[in-house]
Design a protein around this motif. Structure first.
Motif, PDB file in Angstrom:
ATOM      1  N   GLN A   1       6.727  -8.669  -9.012  1.00 39.81           N
ATOM      2  CA  GLN A   1       6.128  -7.341  -8.860  1.00 39.81           C
ATOM      3  C   GLN A   1       4.920  -7.429  -7.942  1.00 39.81           C
ATOM      4  O   GLN A   1       4.104  -8.359  -8.068  1.00 39.81           O
ATOM      5  CB  GLN A   1       5.708  -6.835 -10.245  1.00 39.81           C
ATOM      6  CG  GLN A   1       5.119  -5.426 -10.242  1.00 39.81           C
ATOM      7  CD  GLN A   1       4.736  -4.942 -11.631  1.00 39.81           C
ATOM      8  OE1 GLN A   1       4.345  -5.745 -12.483  1.00 39.81           O
ATOM      9  NE2 GLN A   1       4.831  -3.640 -11.859  1.00 39.81           N
ATOM     10  N   ASP A   2       4.785  -6.461  -7.068  1.00 42.04           N
ATOM     11  CA  ASP A   2       3.633  -6.371  -6.179  1.00 42.04           C
ATOM     12  C   ASP A   2       2.408  -5.975  -7.000  1.00 42.04           C
ATOM     13  O   ASP A   2       2.407  -4.927  -7.644  1.00 42.04           O
ATOM     14  CB  ASP A   2       3.934  -5.326  -5.092  1.00 42.04           C
ATOM     15  CG  ASP A   2       2.875  -5.293  -4.006  1.00 42.04           C
ATOM     16  OD1 ASP A   2       1.688  -5.134  -4.349  1.00 42.04           O
ATOM     17  OD2 ASP A   2       3.217  -5.398  -2.826  1.00 42.04           O
TER      18      ASP A   2
ATOM     19  N   GLN B   1       5.148  -2.091  -7.282  1.00 42.06           N
ATOM     20  CA  GLN B   1       6.577  -2.013  -6.979  1.00 42.06           C
ATOM     21  C   GLN B   1       7.272  -3.298  -7.446  1.00 42.06           C
ATOM     22  O   GLN B   1       6.731  -4.397  -7.246  1.00 42.06           O
ATOM     23  CB  GLN B   1       6.759  -1.841  -5.466  1.00 42.06           C
ATOM     24  CG  GLN B   1       8.176  -1.547  -5.031  1.00 42.06           C
ATOM     25  CD  GLN B   1       8.255  -1.253  -3.540  1.00 42.06           C
ATOM     26  OE1 GLN B   1       7.685  -1.974  -2.713  1.00 42.06           O
ATOM     27  NE2 GLN B   1       8.945  -0.196  -3.179  1.00 42.06           N
ATOM     28  N   VAL B   2       8.449  -3.164  -8.062  1.00 38.18           N
ATOM     29  CA  VAL B   2       9.258  -4.342  -8.384  1.00 38.18           C
ATOM     30  C   VAL B   2       9.921  -4.790  -7.082  1.00 38.18           C
ATOM     31  O   VAL B   2      10.718  -4.054  -6.491  1.00 38.18           O
ATOM     32  CB  VAL B   2      10.310  -4.046  -9.466  1.00 38.18           C
ATOM     33  CG1 VAL B   2      11.215  -5.248  -9.675  1.00 38.18           C
ATOM     34  CG2 VAL B   2       9.625  -3.668 -10.777  1.00 38.18           C
TER      35      VAL B   2
ATOM     36  N   LEU C   1       0.768 -16.062  -5.961  1.00 45.10           N
ATOM     37  CA  LEU C   1       0.804 -15.733  -7.384  1.00 45.10           C
ATOM     38  C   LEU C   1      -0.545 -15.199  -7.862  1.00 45.10           C
ATOM     39  O   LEU C   1      -1.580 -15.824  -7.648  1.00 45.10           O
ATOM     40  CB  LEU C   1       1.177 -16.977  -8.185  1.00 45.10           C
ATOM     41  CG  LEU C   1       1.426 -16.754  -9.676  1.00 45.10           C
ATOM     42  CD1 LEU C   1       2.673 -15.911  -9.897  1.00 45.10           C
ATOM     43  CD2 LEU C   1       1.549 -18.091 -10.395  1.00 45.10           C
ATOM     44  N   VAL C   2      -0.503 -14.063  -8.550  1.00 42.85           N
ATOM     45  CA  VAL C   2      -1.708 -13.479  -9.133  1.00 42.85           C
ATOM     46  C   VAL C   2      -1.685 -13.638 -10.655  1.00 42.85           C
ATOM     47  O   VAL C   2      -2.684 -14.025 -11.266  1.00 42.85           O
ATOM     48  CB  VAL C   2      -1.849 -11.994  -8.727  1.00 42.85           C
ATOM     49  CG1 VAL C   2      -3.064 -11.349  -9.390  1.00 42.85           C
ATOM     50  CG2 VAL C   2      -1.944 -11.863  -7.211  1.00 42.85           C
TER      51      VAL C   2
ATOM     52  N   VAL D   1       2.408 -10.662  -7.782  1.00 44.24           N
ATOM     53  CA  VAL D   1       2.104 -11.385  -6.549  1.00 44.24           C
ATOM     54  C   VAL D   1       1.400 -10.508  -5.529  1.00 44.24           C
ATOM     55  O   VAL D   1       1.507  -9.283  -5.555  1.00 44.24           O
ATOM     56  CB  VAL D   1       3.400 -11.931  -5.889  1.00 44.24           C
ATOM     57  CG1 VAL D   1       4.180 -12.805  -6.860  1.00 44.24           C
ATOM     58  CG2 VAL D   1       4.268 -10.815  -5.330  1.00 44.24           C
ATOM     59  N   HIS D   2       0.721 -11.206  -4.639  1.00 43.44           N
ATOM     60  CA  HIS D   2       0.298 -10.560  -3.406  1.00 43.44           C
ATOM     61  C   HIS D   2       1.371 -10.883  -2.379  1.00 43.44           C
ATOM     62  O   HIS D   2       1.580 -12.036  -2.012  1.00 43.44           O
ATOM     63  CB  HIS D   2      -1.069 -11.079  -2.967  1.00 43.44           C
ATOM     64  CG  HIS D   2      -1.506 -10.476  -1.680  1.00 43.44           C
ATOM     65  ND1 HIS D   2      -1.990  -9.196  -1.578  1.00 43.44           N
ATOM     66  CD2 HIS D   2      -1.468 -10.963  -0.427  1.00 43.44           C
ATOM     67  CE1 HIS D   2      -2.253  -8.924  -0.318  1.00 43.44           C
ATOM     68  NE2 HIS D   2      -1.945  -9.973   0.403  1.00 43.44           N
ATOM     69  N   GLN D   3       2.085  -9.847  -1.925  1.00 38.46           N
ATOM     70  CA  GLN D   3       3.226 -10.030  -1.022  1.00 38.46           C
ATOM     71  C   GLN D   3       2.801  -9.798   0.427  1.00 38.46           C
ATOM     72  O   GLN D   3       2.279  -8.737   0.758  1.00 38.46           O
ATOM     73  CB  GLN D   3       4.328  -9.026  -1.392  1.00 38.46           C
ATOM     74  CG  GLN D   3       5.482  -8.917  -0.411  1.00 38.46           C
ATOM     75  CD  GLN D   3       6.412 -10.123  -0.485  1.00 38.46           C
ATOM     76  OE1 GLN D   3       6.870 -10.492  -1.556  1.00 38.46           O
ATOM     77  NE2 GLN D   3       6.683 -10.758   0.654  1.00 38.46           N
ATOM     78  N   THR D   4       3.060 -10.795   1.267  1.00 41.21           N
ATOM     79  CA  THR D   4       2.880 -10.602   2.707  1.00 41.21           C
ATOM     80  C   THR D   4       4.195 -10.086   3.284  1.00 41.21           C
ATOM     81  O   THR D   4       5.239 -10.715   3.079  1.00 41.21           O
ATOM     82  CB  THR D   4       2.521 -11.933   3.393  1.00 41.21           C
ATOM     83  OG1 THR D   4       1.311 -12.430   2.822  1.00 41.21           O
ATOM     84  CG2 THR D   4       2.346 -11.750   4.889  1.00 41.21           C
TER      85      THR D   4
END
Lengths: 142, 142
Positions: free
Chosen positions: A40-41, A46-47, A90-91, A106-109
Motif C-alpha cells: 500500500q502507498d 492506494q493498494v 518500506l515504511v 511503502v514509499h513508491q517511486t
C-alpha cells in the motif's frame, strides 16, 4: 499449531512487544513456503499490488528497507524496482490476526505496475463488464 | 494460458469494456480453486483484511453486493458479518494486472477483524519486535 499461536497473542499487552523471531517462526507460509503480501502507498493509501514473499525475502525486506518479493515465475528474489528504478521503500510492515498475510506500507517511486500504471488493480468491474482503467506510461521492468 | 490473456488486455481501450464472464473465466485461481482478496475501507482507505474467494463466492459478492468469502477452515461460504452484523457492502471490485488477485473496496460496518479491531493487520513490526496494536471490543463472529 500456527493459528493457536496467533490466538494466544490477540490481546497481548501493547506495552510488551514480542520478539520478531518468535513471530516469524509462526507465520503461516503455504506449501510452497510463501505468504501473500499486500503493498500500500503510505501517502495516497492506494493498494498498489499483491505479491508473495518467502521467509528470506521477508527478512531481506526488513533488513534492507527495500521491498523484496519472491518471484514465482522466475523462482528468485525480486527486489522491486531493481531494473526499473521504481523502488518501494518500506515504511511499515504488519502481519494479520492469523499470521497468514503481510501488509507493507511503502514509499513508491514511479509506477508499481509493470504496465506503467501507478497500481496493478486497474481492471474494474462495472455491472457485467470489466473496464481497463488507469493512466500509464510503458516501462521496462518485467 | 491465463497470463497471456491478461497481457493481451493490458492496453485495451477504456471505452470498450470487456464482458465480465470472459475475464472471470481467465482468473488465476490456485490449485484449490481460490483467489486472494484484499478488502479495503472505501472511506478511510485502511486495508481491513485478506481472505479468499472461489468463483462462486466472487459471483455471489458481485450479485448481492455483500462481500462473501470462501472459508478455508469451514469449507463453506462466509458472508462477512452474517453472525456479527459487521457486514461489508461492496463499493468497487477490481482485478490486478495478471488476474491473480482481487481488490474489494467496501463500506465496513463495525469491526472487520474477529478480535473486534477495525482491521486485521494489528501486528506491527518495530525493529526486532512485534507490537500488538489497535483498539478492540470483543465480538462473537468466528
Amino acid at each position: 499449531m500456527q493459528h493457536t499461536y496467533f490466538q494466544s497473542i490477540e490481546y497481548h499487552p501493547k506495552e510488551q512487544p514480542i520478539p520478531l523471531d518468535e513471530v516469524l517462526a509462526q507465520l503461516a507460509f503455504n506449501q510452497d513456503g510463501l505468504i501473500p503480501v499486500i503493498t500500500q502507498d503510505t501517502e495516497t493509501k492506494q493498494v498498489l499490488m499483491m505479491a508473495w514473499m518467502n521467509i528470506d525475502a521477508l527478512k531481506r525486506t526488513l533488513n534492507t528497507g527495500r521491498v523484496t518479493y519472491w518471484s514465482r515465475s522466475r523462482q528468485n528474489f525480486w527486489v522491486k524496482g531493481e531494473t526499473s528504478g521504481h523502488v518501494q521503500l518500506l515504511v511499515n510492515l504488519s502481519f494479520d490476526c492469523d499470521g497468514d498475510a503481510v501488509l507493507c506500507e511503502v514509499h513508491q517511486t514511479g509506477a508499481a505496475c509493470h504496465t506503467g500504471r501507478r497500481h496493478c488493480f486497474y481492471l474494474k468491474v462495472e455491472e457485467d463488464h470489466v473496464r481497463v482503467t488507469g493512466e500509464y506510461q510503458k516501462v521496462e521492468e518485467v
